[in-house]
Design a protein around this motif. Structure first.
Motif, mmCIF file in Angstrom:
data_model
loop_
_atom_site.group_PDB
_atom_site.id
_atom_site.type_symbol
_atom_site.label_atom_id
_atom_site.label_comp_id
_atom_site.label_asym_id
_atom_site.label_seq_id
_atom_site.Cartn_x
_atom_site.Cartn_y
_atom_site.Cartn_z
ATOM 1 N N UNK A 99 0.835 -1.202 0.000
ATOM 2 C CA UNK A 99 0.000 0.000 0.000
ATOM 3 C C UNK A 99 0.875 1.260 0.000
ATOM 4 N N UNK A 100 1.900 1.277 0.826
ATOM 5 C CA UNK A 100 2.810 2.428 0.839
ATOM 6 C C UNK A 100 3.557 2.546 -0.473
ATOM 7 N N UNK A 101 3.994 1.417 -1.020
ATOM 8 C CA UNK A 101 4.702 1.450 -2.300
ATOM 9 C C UNK A 101 3.798 1.933 -3.423
ATOM 10 N N UNK A 102 2.511 1.593 -3.369
ATOM 11 C CA UNK A 102 1.589 2.059 -4.405
ATOM 12 C C UNK A 102 1.389 3.564 -4.324
ATOM 13 N N UNK A 103 1.371 4.114 -3.096
ATOM 14 C CA UNK A 103 1.298 5.573 -2.947
ATOM 15 C C UNK A 103 2.535 6.228 -3.559
ATOM 16 N N UNK A 104 3.702 5.667 -3.287
ATOM 17 C CA UNK A 104 4.938 6.217 -3.847
ATOM 18 C C UNK A 104 4.950 6.129 -5.362
ATOM 19 N N UNK A 105 4.559 4.969 -5.892
ATOM 20 C CA UNK A 105 4.620 4.773 -7.341
ATOM 21 C C UNK A 105 3.632 5.680 -8.064
ATOM 22 N N UNK A 106 2.436 5.871 -7.486
ATOM 23 C CA UNK A 106 1.464 6.777 -8.115
ATOM 24 C C UNK A 106 1.983 8.209 -8.114
#
Length: 407
Positions: A99-106
């Protein structure tokens, strides 16, 4: 009801004042949730769960307001701190790593740090250009995901400053640095007020990941300064006014400005100059503008030794001598200056004119047979405060030693 009013009515309004008023409200909501989540007792509150549920939508709306052409300085800085608060919230609630990585990637994708087209976010396909023009003419849909090559519906220069920050974070292999850089780029007077400073400081909204001051960020970026300095200097001379202002604030926060910045540039001067010379010949006109402006600033007052020293060589490719010498760099400066003066873009020609005057003054001074290398007084002009104090202390120790020997 509050979130529905924000997302479905105010943010979709055609009135820019209503849009700008949404940024402080969203920051207040997300910041309050992030502060409460530092204490795990409050993490199960209904309000916090609602904010967590709509984190992606908050992030998309913050990014949209960042690039809005009529966004005020306070609006953009509220969005920067709001995005950082989302990072702190996702970390505080112990969400899965994905979830944190998806925030970063977006976020990185929205800031044009990933692209499948020519490796550059500043190049658009015909379909992307058509989609961008259509998006600017209509209301933005907050549920729309970021397209490849940048956020759908945004112009190429709208997120220039944040794209440079994202590039700096990726070059350090630490995407979390991006949030600290965004915090440092905020300079509105409201953040220094007593009633606001403690509520929205880095430590409050980023939690355990927040830095107490800029020194921690400087230490983290120190191994990568050779790659970061050319990029930051180029961004400080970007043709877009908003990008210049925000990156200048970031540069001052990271380096201290004045003599401290000059000393830092001097430590990495040769590598910085070579990279900027290469960027001055880029196919992207914005990169050419920024590189020419940065070169015009850093070559002022440089000596032959600072340019690389060595003998005289008339081949700017350096085939006749070992390594790149000062004469080769000077020839390359003249070559890119001539190209900039004949560029098809007016902003590039204007920066080329400024660079040309700087190169002319540098060449005259270096070729003057009466001129000598920088004297001690000339060198002390560019010394940092710490270096100046160190030299004064060494001078005092030397004088005391000489007096002792004489006795």
């Amino acid at each position: 009801h509050i979130l529905y009013t924000l997302f479905e009515r105010e943010l979709k309004s055609s009135n820019p004042m209503k849009k700008n008023s949404c940024a402080p409200v969203m920051l207040a909501i997300v910041g309050h949730a992030s502060r409460l989540c530092i204490d795990t007792i409050f993490s199960q509150r209904a309000m916090i769960q609602e904010v967590i549920k709509f984190m992606v939508r908050f992030q998309n709306n913050f990014i949209h307001l960042l690039s809005h052409p009529k966004a005020t300085q306070l609006t953009r800085e509220c969005c920067c701190r709001g995005i950082a608060a989302l990072r702190g919230l996702s970390t505080a609630i112990s969400t899965p790593a994905t979830e944190t990585e998806s925030l970063n990637s977006r976020l990185l994708k929205a800031f044009c740090e990933t692209s499948n087209y020519g490796g550059s976010a500043m190049i658009e396909t015909e379909a992307q250009a058509r989609e961008r023009r259509d998006g600017e003419a209509s209301n933005f849909d907050a549920t729309t995901s970021a397209e490849v090559g940048g956020t759908s519906g945004l112009s190429e220069a709208a997120l220039g400053a944040y794209r440079e920050m994202a590039s700096a974070a990726v070059s350090c292999d630490r995407p979390d640095v991006l949030y600290s850089l965004m915090m440092l780029s905020t300079s509105h007077e409201i953040w220094s007020r007593h009633e606001v400073r403690d509520l929205y400081c880095s430590k409050s909204i980023l939690g355990k990941n927040g830095a107490n001051d800029t020194e921690e960020i400087r230490i983290a970026l120190r191994p990568h300064l050779g790659e970061l300095i050319p990029r930051l200097l180029r961004a400080c001379n970007d043709p877009n006014k908003q990008t210049r202002e925000q990156m200048s604030n970031l540069w001052t926060a990271l380096t201290g400005g004045g003599a401290e910045s000059r000393a830092l540039i001097s430590q990495h001067f040769l590598k910085t100059m070579d990279i900027l010379i290469e960027e001055a010949g880029s196919k992207l006109w914005r990169a050419r503008v920024g590189a020419c402006g940065a070169l015009a600033e850093i070559i002022v007052g440089r000596s032959w030794g600072e340019l690389g020293g060595g003998g005289v060589d008339i081949d700017d490719e350096g085939t006749g001598m070992k390594g790149v010498t000062a004469s080769i760099r000077l020839l390359r400066l003249w070559r890119i200056t001539m190209r900039a003066l004949d560029d098809v873009r007016t902003p590039v020609r204007e920066r080329g004119d400024t660079l040309g005057r700087g190169v002319r003054a540098l060449t005259i001074r270096l070729c003057d047979p009466k001129a000598v290398e920088n004297t001690k007084e000339e060198e002390e002009v560019y010394l940092s405060n710490a270096e100046r104090k160190r030299r004064e202390k060494e001078s005092e120790i030397t004088s005391e030693y000489a007096a002792t020997v004489s006795l």
